[in-house]
Design a protein around this motif. Structure first.
Motif, PDB file in Angstrom:
ATOM      1  N   ASN A  43      19.036  14.023  58.950  1.00  0.00           N
ATOM      2  CA  ASN A  43      18.480  14.868  57.594  1.00  0.00           C
ATOM      3  C   ASN A  43      19.949  15.453  56.963  1.00  0.00           C
ATOM      4  O   ASN A  43      19.540  16.432  56.289  1.00  0.00           O
ATOM      5  CB  ASN A  43      17.374  15.462  57.788  1.00  0.00           C
ATOM      6  CG  ASN A  43      16.231  14.545  58.336  1.00  0.00           C
ATOM      7  OD1 ASN A  43      16.028  13.392  57.816  1.00  0.00           O
ATOM      8  ND2 ASN A  43      15.320  15.022  59.239  1.00  0.00           N
ATOM      9  N   ILE A  44      20.938  14.977  57.153  1.00  0.00           N
ATOM     10  CA  ILE A  44      22.023  15.585  56.219  1.00  0.00           C
ATOM     11  C   ILE A  44      22.153  15.121  55.172  1.00  0.00           C
ATOM     12  O   ILE A  44      21.871  13.817  55.060  1.00  0.00           O
ATOM     13  CB  ILE A  44      23.395  15.429  56.988  1.00  0.00           C
ATOM     14  CG1 ILE A  44      23.363  16.339  58.315  1.00  0.00           C
ATOM     15  CG2 ILE A  44      24.658  15.906  56.210  1.00  0.00           C
ATOM     16  CD1 ILE A  44      24.608  16.103  59.303  1.00  0.00           C
ATOM     17  N   PRO A  45      22.063  15.995  53.973  1.00  0.00           N
ATOM     18  CA  PRO A  45      22.005  15.596  52.544  1.00  0.00           C
ATOM     19  C   PRO A  45      23.109  14.472  52.427  1.00  0.00           C
ATOM     20  O   PRO A  45      24.315  14.601  52.655  1.00  0.00           O
ATOM     21  CB  PRO A  45      22.272  16.730  51.877  1.00  0.00           C
ATOM     22  CG  PRO A  45      21.516  17.884  52.628  1.00  0.00           C
ATOM     23  CD  PRO A  45      21.822  17.510  54.036  1.00  0.00           C
ATOM     24  N   LEU A  46      22.477  13.293  51.852  1.00  0.00           N
ATOM     25  CA  LEU A  46      23.711  12.149  51.639  1.00  0.00           C
ATOM     26  C   LEU A  46      23.389  11.131  50.581  1.00  0.00           C
ATOM     27  O   LEU A  46      22.128  10.922  50.104  1.00  0.00           O
ATOM     28  CB  LEU A  46      23.704  11.362  53.094  1.00  0.00           C
ATOM     29  CG  LEU A  46      24.404   9.970  52.838  1.00  0.00           C
ATOM     30  CD1 LEU A  46      25.907  10.300  52.593  1.00  0.00           C
ATOM     31  CD2 LEU A  46      23.970   9.451  54.149  1.00  0.00           C
ATOM     32  N   VAL A  47      24.191  10.779  49.797  1.00  0.00           N
ATOM     33  CA  VAL A  47      23.870   9.885  48.611  1.00  0.00           C
ATOM     34  C   VAL A  47      25.111   9.003  48.712  1.00  0.00           C
ATOM     35  O   VAL A  47      26.401   9.306  48.825  1.00  0.00           O
ATOM     36  CB  VAL A  47      24.056  10.327  47.318  1.00  0.00           C
ATOM     37  CG1 VAL A  47      23.949   9.271  46.043  1.00  0.00           C
ATOM     38  CG2 VAL A  47      22.882  11.663  47.184  1.00  0.00           C
ATOM     39  N   LEU A  90      22.005  14.629  45.025  1.00  0.00           N
ATOM     40  CA  LEU A  90      22.222  15.506  46.273  1.00  0.00           C
ATOM     41  C   LEU A  90      21.680  16.842  46.256  1.00  0.00           C
ATOM     42  O   LEU A  90      21.232  17.427  47.287  1.00  0.00           O
ATOM     43  CB  LEU A  90      23.889  15.447  46.521  1.00  0.00           C
ATOM     44  CG  LEU A  90      24.478  16.086  47.517  1.00  0.00           C
ATOM     45  CD1 LEU A  90      24.115  14.972  48.902  1.00  0.00           C
ATOM     46  CD2 LEU A  90      26.027  16.132  47.685  1.00  0.00           C
ATOM     47  N   LEU A  91      21.927  17.417  44.956  1.00  0.00           N
ATOM     48  CA  LEU A  91      21.358  18.798  44.925  1.00  0.00           C
ATOM     49  C   LEU A  91      19.701  18.734  45.140  1.00  0.00           C
ATOM     50  O   LEU A  91      19.388  19.745  45.633  1.00  0.00           O
ATOM     51  CB  LEU A  91      21.665  19.204  43.434  1.00  0.00           C
ATOM     52  CG  LEU A  91      23.240  19.589  43.171  1.00  0.00           C
ATOM     53  CD1 LEU A  91      23.170  19.757  41.626  1.00  0.00           C
ATOM     54  CD2 LEU A  91      23.621  20.434  44.112  1.00  0.00           C
ATOM     55  N   LYS A  92      19.034  17.544  44.771  1.00  0.00           N
ATOM     56  CA  LYS A  92      17.603  17.682  45.027  1.00  0.00           C
ATOM     57  C   LYS A  92      17.436  17.805  46.486  1.00  0.00           C
ATOM     58  O   LYS A  92      16.450  18.411  46.873  1.00  0.00           O
ATOM     59  CB  LYS A  92      17.026  16.292  44.387  1.00  0.00           C
ATOM     60  CG  LYS A  92      15.694  16.166  44.152  1.00  0.00           C
ATOM     61  CD  LYS A  92      15.260  15.163  43.871  1.00  0.00           C
ATOM     62  CE  LYS A  92      13.749  14.787  43.664  1.00  0.00           C
ATOM     63  NZ  LYS A  92      13.449  13.884  42.872  1.00  0.00           N
ATOM     64  N   GLN A  93      18.195  17.168  47.549  1.00  0.00           N
ATOM     65  CA  GLN A  93      18.155  17.416  48.783  1.00  0.00           C
ATOM     66  C   GLN A  93      18.468  18.683  49.190  1.00  0.00           C
ATOM     67  O   GLN A  93      18.201  19.381  50.176  1.00  0.00           O
ATOM     68  CB  GLN A  93      18.978  16.206  49.599  1.00  0.00           C
ATOM     69  CG  GLN A  93      18.512  14.820  49.223  1.00  0.00           C
ATOM     70  CD  GLN A  93      19.437  13.831  49.879  1.00  0.00           C
ATOM     71  OE1 GLN A  93      19.911  13.947  50.945  1.00  0.00           O
ATOM     72  NE2 GLN A  93      20.086  13.048  48.905  1.00  0.00           N
ATOM     73  N   LEU A  94      19.631  19.274  48.634  1.00  0.00           N
ATOM     74  CA  LEU A  94      20.144  20.566  49.121  1.00  0.00           C
ATOM     75  C   LEU A  94      19.196  21.541  48.733  1.00  0.00           C
ATOM     76  O   LEU A  94      19.061  22.732  49.520  1.00  0.00           O
ATOM     77  CB  LEU A  94      21.532  20.649  48.575  1.00  0.00           C
ATOM     78  CG  LEU A  94      22.733  19.910  48.934  1.00  0.00           C
ATOM     79  CD1 LEU A  94      23.837  19.974  48.168  1.00  0.00           C
ATOM     80  CD2 LEU A  94      23.027  20.287  50.492  1.00  0.00           C
ATOM     81  N   ASP A  95      18.785  21.526  47.612  1.00  0.00           N
ATOM     82  CA  ASP A  95      17.845  22.580  46.999  1.00  0.00           C
ATOM     83  C   ASP A  95      16.116  22.601  47.588  1.00  0.00           C
ATOM     84  O   ASP A  95      15.640  23.474  47.311  1.00  0.00           O
ATOM     85  CB  ASP A  95      17.691  22.617  45.616  1.00  0.00           C
ATOM     86  CG  ASP A  95      19.053  23.223  45.002  1.00  0.00           C
ATOM     87  OD1 ASP A  95      19.920  23.573  45.659  1.00  0.00           O
ATOM     88  OD2 ASP A  95      19.524  22.548  43.906  1.00  0.00           O
ATOM     89  N   SER A  96      15.945  21.445  48.358  1.00  0.00           N
ATOM     90  CA  SER A  96      14.671  21.325  48.671  1.00  0.00           C
ATOM     91  C   SER A  96      14.332  22.213  50.116  1.00  0.00           C
ATOM     92  O   SER A  96      15.150  22.343  50.978  1.00  0.00           O
ATOM     93  CB  SER A  96      14.312  19.748  49.187  1.00  0.00           C
ATOM     94  OG  SER A  96      12.944  19.772  49.521  1.00  0.00           O
ATOM     95  N   THR A  97      13.231  22.775  50.024  1.00  0.00           N
ATOM     96  CA  THR A  97      12.586  23.534  51.144  1.00  0.00           C
ATOM     97  C   THR A  97      11.964  22.748  52.044  1.00  0.00           C
ATOM     98  O   THR A  97      11.789  23.265  53.194  1.00  0.00           O
ATOM     99  CB  THR A  97      11.637  24.503  50.473  1.00  0.00           C
ATOM    100  OG1 THR A  97      10.364  23.935  50.330  1.00  0.00           O
ATOM    101  CG2 THR A  97      12.302  25.578  49.919  1.00  0.00           C
ATOM    102  N   ASN A  98      11.598  21.353  51.756  1.00  0.00           N
ATOM    103  CA  ASN A  98      11.037  20.633  52.817  1.00  0.00           C
ATOM    104  C   ASN A  98      12.160  19.921  53.802  1.00  0.00           C
ATOM    105  O   ASN A  98      13.212  19.834  53.429  1.00  0.00           O
ATOM    106  CB  ASN A  98      10.504  19.092  52.072  1.00  0.00           C
ATOM    107  CG  ASN A  98       9.295  19.853  51.244  1.00  0.00           C
ATOM    108  OD1 ASN A  98       8.607  20.657  51.596  1.00  0.00           O
ATOM    109  ND2 ASN A  98       9.359  19.110  49.935  1.00  0.00           N
TER     110      ASN A  98
END
Length: 342
Positions: free
Chosen positions: A144-148, A309-317
């Protein structure tokens, strides 16, 4: 799926050795017996162990750094994408670390490892020409490492992607040649294992089928993007008993040496062979003749990769739903594809 990352403590417990021994073995230090080192490395691979520096860092503080991996910054498309990515990242308060694979699968793996050690918070990647094993990308996804992924990607891995509809774009390019009188149309494709290339070949074939033109494998040749190989493949294509009167090319980078080879062979463009390419590099407008080319919205694509990518980085889920953004292309028509009417 196992959610808890494997630690060196887990490896030490399984092998009944100390944590310090495992650590030294994984770092390849000479004081560890070769048999012990081999056992540690083998178990680490089986358990999918990775030094979780990224998770440690995120637990303490944010580096606000994104890792970007591209095949080659000498390619206009990738250098332009990087400009867009970096601008969008800076506006969001992030810096960018950039690595080139030089089209090498092994270098791609090394780049990921180095960027993880540099504690980047996420990755934006376009796969190399030689990548045909995707375990290193799947490992990032599993953790689950943020990746695009962008441009060059793989369909089987559930990660966010920013792409264009390559089949539709190649269909558009091929149909344009047909509408301008071409009846024997070839395709100078990229490497056979490259998904982007196979998608464009499918679009090319679909256009031929729609217009009841023959589909022949001898008219589809694959280049490795080098000038030498492109010239060789172009001469092979145009030396057939019935050479193509139109050619779709995988990229402008391939079109330049291909057109050179055609001119060396005495062919006139577009009178003898019409050309359509991809990427719409600026120099295409100043080539003689100007090259018709499929334009991709590079600025918007770079911005979109950062947004995803920011959507993944900023998510609390823990897990963020993956998205695929398909961008529109445009055919820019120039003299290379406009055959004189008879």
């Amino acid at each position: 799926m196992k959610n808890t990352p494997v630690t060196i403590k887990d490896i030490a417990r399984s092998l009944n050795i100390s944590i310090s021994t495992v650590s030294r073995a994984l770092r390849g230090l000479p004081e560890i017996h070769p048999d012990t080192r081999a056992a540690v490395v083998k178990l680490a691979e089986e358990l999918d162990y990775q030094p979780n520096q990224l998770a440690k860092n995120l637990a303490k503080s944010r580096t606000k750094t994104i890792g970007v991996i591209v095949p080659n910054l000498s390619y206009y498309y990738f250098s332009s994408m990087l400009n867009s990515i970096e601008e969008a990242a800076l506006q969001a308060g992030y810096s960018v670390l950039v690595c080139q694979t030089n089209e090498s699968y092994l270098r791609e793996i090394t780049n990921i490892q180095n960027l993880l050690r540099s504690q980047v918070e996420g990755f934006i990647i376009s796969l190399s020409r030689d990548t045909d094993n995707y375990e290193h990308v799947e490992r990032l996804a599993r953790k689950n490492i943020p990746l695009v992924l962008f441009d060059r990607y793989v369909e089987s891995i559930d990660v966010s992607k920013v792409i264009v509809d390559n089949e539709a774009a190649a269909f558009k390019a091929t149909e344009h040649l047909i509408e301008n009188g071409c009846r024997r149309i070839g395709f100078l494709a990229g490497p056979a294992q490259l998904l982007l290339s196979s998608q464009r070949v499918k679009g090319y074939q679909a256009a031929l089928e729609k217009h009841n033109l023959p589909i022949s494998d001898q008219y589809v040749l694959h280049c490795d993007y080098t000038q030498e190989n492109t010239i060789m493949q172009t001469l092979a294509l145009m030396s057939q008993p019935q050479p193509p009167d139109g050619v779709v090319m995988i990229s402008d980078r391939v079109a330049y040496p291909a057109i050179y080879a055609m001119k060396q062979k005495g062919l006139r463009i577009p009178e003898d062979v019409a050309i359509v390419s991809f990427n719409n590099e600026p120099v295409s407008a100043f080539f003689s003749p100007g090259i018709s080319s499929i334009s991709q919205p590079i600025q918007e694509m770079g911005t979109e990769t950062v947004r995803l990518l920011l959507k993944q980085l900023d998510s609390t889920n823990t897990i963020v739903p993956r998205e695929t953004k398909v961008m529109e292309t445009q055919l820019i028509v120039r003299a290379s594809s406009l055959r004189p009417r008879t």
